[in-house]
Design an enzyme around this catalytic site. Structure first.
Site, PDB file in Angstrom:
ATOM      1  N   ILE A 117      -3.657  48.638 -37.290  1.00 17.13           N
ATOM      2  CA  ILE A 117      -3.784  48.069 -36.104  1.00 17.13           C
ATOM      3  C   ILE A 117      -4.167  46.583 -36.665  1.00 17.13           C
ATOM      4  CG2 ILE A 117      -5.061  47.864 -34.104  1.00 17.13           C
ATOM      5  CD1 ILE A 117      -4.360  50.741 -33.379  1.00 17.13           C
ATOM      6  N   ASP A 118      -3.314  45.475 -36.138  1.00 17.05           N
ATOM      7  CA  ASP A 118      -3.668  44.105 -36.346  1.00 17.05           C
ATOM      8  C   ASP A 118      -4.277  43.647 -34.918  1.00 17.05           C
ATOM      9  OD1 ASP A 118      -3.662  41.948 -37.916  1.00 17.05           O
ATOM     10  OD2 ASP A 118      -1.564  41.518 -37.260  1.00 17.05           O
ATOM     11  N   THR A 119      -3.308  43.022 -34.430  1.00 18.79           N
ATOM     12  CA  THR A 119      -3.580  42.509 -32.881  1.00 18.79           C
ATOM     13  C   THR A 119      -3.852  43.668 -32.232  1.00 18.79           C
ATOM     14  OG1 THR A 119      -1.409  42.223 -32.313  1.00 18.79           O
ATOM     15  CG2 THR A 119      -2.278  40.406 -33.541  1.00 18.79           C
ATOM     16  N   GLY A 120      -3.358  44.633 -32.063  1.00 22.70           N
ATOM     17  CA  GLY A 120      -3.140  45.797 -31.254  1.00 22.70           C
ATOM     18  C   GLY A 120      -2.308  46.024 -30.252  1.00 22.70           C
TER      19      GLY A 120
ATOM     20  N   LYS B 156      -7.757  45.975 -38.613  1.00 15.80           N
ATOM     21  CA  LYS B 156      -8.230  44.655 -38.866  1.00 15.80           C
ATOM     22  C   LYS B 156      -9.316  44.166 -37.752  1.00 15.80           C
ATOM     23  CE  LYS B 156      -4.554  43.127 -41.853  1.00 15.80           C
ATOM     24  NZ  LYS B 156      -3.092  42.087 -41.721  1.00 15.80           N
TER      25      LYS B 156
ATOM     26  N   ASP C  26       5.020  47.295 -46.000  1.00 16.60           N
ATOM     27  CA  ASP C  26       5.856  46.344 -47.004  1.00 16.60           C
ATOM     28  C   ASP C  26       5.471  44.855 -46.653  1.00 16.60           C
ATOM     29  OD1 ASP C  26       6.657  46.112 -44.130  1.00 16.60           O
ATOM     30  OD2 ASP C  26       8.304  45.148 -44.754  1.00 16.60           O
TER      31      ASP C  26
ATOM     32  N   GLU D  86      -0.242  55.774 -37.215  1.00 20.04           N
ATOM     33  CA  GLU D  86       0.138  54.388 -37.555  1.00 20.04           C
ATOM     34  C   GLU D  86      -0.603  54.075 -38.598  1.00 20.04           C
ATOM     35  OE1 GLU D  86       1.997  52.362 -37.179  1.00 20.04           O
ATOM     36  OE2 GLU D  86       1.758  50.719 -35.619  1.00 20.04           O
ATOM     37  N   ASP D  87       0.178  53.111 -39.459  1.00 12.82           N
ATOM     38  CA  ASP D  87      -0.355  52.652 -40.701  1.00 12.82           C
ATOM     39  C   ASP D  87      -1.471  51.544 -40.456  1.00 12.82           C
ATOM     40  OD1 ASP D  87       1.262  50.744 -39.448  1.00 12.82           O
ATOM     41  OD2 ASP D  87       2.527  50.227 -41.070  1.00 12.82           O
TER      42      ASP D  87
HETATM   43  P1  5GP Z   1      -0.122  44.851 -34.192  1.00 10.22           P
HETATM   44  O1  5GP Z   1       0.822  45.135 -32.973  1.00 10.22           O
HETATM   45  O2  5GP Z   1      -1.330  45.631 -33.949  1.00 10.22           O
HETATM   46  O3  5GP Z   1      -0.604  43.216 -34.264  1.00 10.22           O
HETATM   47  O4  5GP Z   1       0.584  45.238 -35.433  1.00 10.22           O
HETATM   48  C1  5GP Z   1       0.963  46.099 -35.949  1.00 10.22           C
HETATM   49  C2  5GP Z   1       2.002  46.121 -37.083  1.00 10.22           C
HETATM   50  O5  5GP Z   1       2.154  44.950 -37.603  1.00 10.22           O
HETATM   51  C3  5GP Z   1       1.714  47.112 -37.934  1.00 10.22           C
HETATM   52  O6  5GP Z   1       2.388  48.419 -37.554  1.00 10.22           O
HETATM   53  C4  5GP Z   1       2.337  46.843 -39.156  1.00 10.22           C
HETATM   54  O7  5GP Z   1       3.771  46.948 -38.961  1.00 10.22           O
HETATM   55  C5  5GP Z   1       2.390  44.812 -39.006  1.00 10.22           C
HETATM   56  N1  5GP Z   1       1.124  44.598 -39.803  1.00 10.22           N
HETATM   57  C6  5GP Z   1       0.021  44.146 -39.495  1.00 10.22           C
HETATM   58  N2  5GP Z   1      -0.704  43.679 -40.139  1.00 10.22           N
HETATM   59  C7  5GP Z   1      -0.131  43.759 -41.564  1.00 10.22           C
HETATM   60  C8  5GP Z   1      -0.130  43.929 -42.826  1.00 10.22           C
HETATM   61  O8  5GP Z   1      -1.399  43.316 -43.198  1.00 10.22           O
HETATM   62  N3  5GP Z   1       0.718  44.352 -43.747  1.00 10.22           N
HETATM   63  C9  5GP Z   1       1.652  44.867 -43.275  1.00 10.22           C
HETATM   64  N4  5GP Z   1       2.605  45.056 -44.386  1.00 10.22           N
HETATM   65  N5  5GP Z   1       1.931  44.954 -42.038  1.00 10.22           N
HETATM   66  C10 5GP Z   1       1.114  44.575 -41.169  1.00 10.22           C
HETATM   67 MG    MG Z   2       3.760  49.842 -38.209  1.00 10.18          MG
END
Ligand code: 5GP
Ligand code: MG
Length: 180
Positions: free
Chosen positions: A105-108, A134, A162, A102-103
């Site tokens: 993990i933000d909130t997860g 993050k 993106d 996966e590119d």
């Molecule tokens: P999560 O479910 O962990 O909050 O978010 C995951 C998805 O949010 C990632 O796969 C990505 O597509 C998007 N995302 C989260 N942070 C970023 C960021 O800083 N830049 C970009 N381009 N996408 C992000």
């Molecule tokens: Mg993604």
């Protein structure tokens, strides 16, 4: 490398190409060791991970397979909130050593909801390898087994990631310049 402008936002250079390549190569070396003779199956999550997955796979020397999936989210029929399902998961997960690519993990939340679906199919093992994490933004307890970079809670783009569809082809990773 200099400041770039996309839509209404500005971004500054953050992770240079050489450093990204170095870290991805290091990860491939580690996976070569950890998965020697295991014939792992990599499951890369589109769109964001396509560049990371391609580079990592080129650096790997062990026998390995890769497949690509997309995650679609929609509201459940009951008030269960968002449901995330995999589109294109045609590979047999059962009895395989699986590594998710996966590119970021933000909130997860995405991983938190998606992983149980794979666990249901009883892989021999299941690990998560990501390019970016993050930690300050992460709210869900997601196992992260391999990670190239821990970064602050700021929006980034480039190297597959993106902003509103653009910026994926940039070789470096850029960070948003927050307005004061
Ligand atoms: P999560 O479910 O962990 O909050 O978010 C995951 C998805 O949010 C990632 O796969 C990505 O597509 C998007 N995302 C989260 N942070 C970023 C960021 O800083 N830049 C970009 N381009 N996408 C992000
Ligand atoms: Mg993604």
């Amino acid at each position: 490398m200099s400041i770039i402008h996309l839509h209404n936002k500005s971004f500054e250079p953050y992770l240079p190409e050489a450093l990204i390549q170095e870290k991805v190569k290091e990860l491939a070396l580690q996976l070569d060791q950890d998965y020697a003779d295991k014939r792992p199956l990599f499951v890369a999550i589109l769109n964001g991970s396509f560049m990371f997955a391609a580079d990592l796979f080129k650096y790997l020397t062990i026998e390995a397979e890769i497949c690509f999936i997309k995650l679609a989210s929609y509201k459940g029929t009951k008030s269960t909130g968002k449901v995330i399902t995999a589109i294109g998961l045609d590979a047999e997960i059962h009895d395989r050593h699986v590594i998710i690519l996966e590119d970021i993990i933000d909130t997860g939340k995405t991983m938190h909801e998606f992983l149980p679906q794979l666990i249901n199919q009883q892989p021999l093992s299941l690990k998560v390898a990501i390019l970016l994490h993050k930690p300050e933004a992460t709210e869900y307890n997601v196992p992260i087994d391999y990670c190239c970079f821990s970064i602050p809670n700021k929006f980034v783009l480039g190297y597959g990631l993106d902003y509103d569809g653009y910026g994926r082809n940039i070789k470096e990773i850029y960070q948003i310049i927050e307005e004061k």
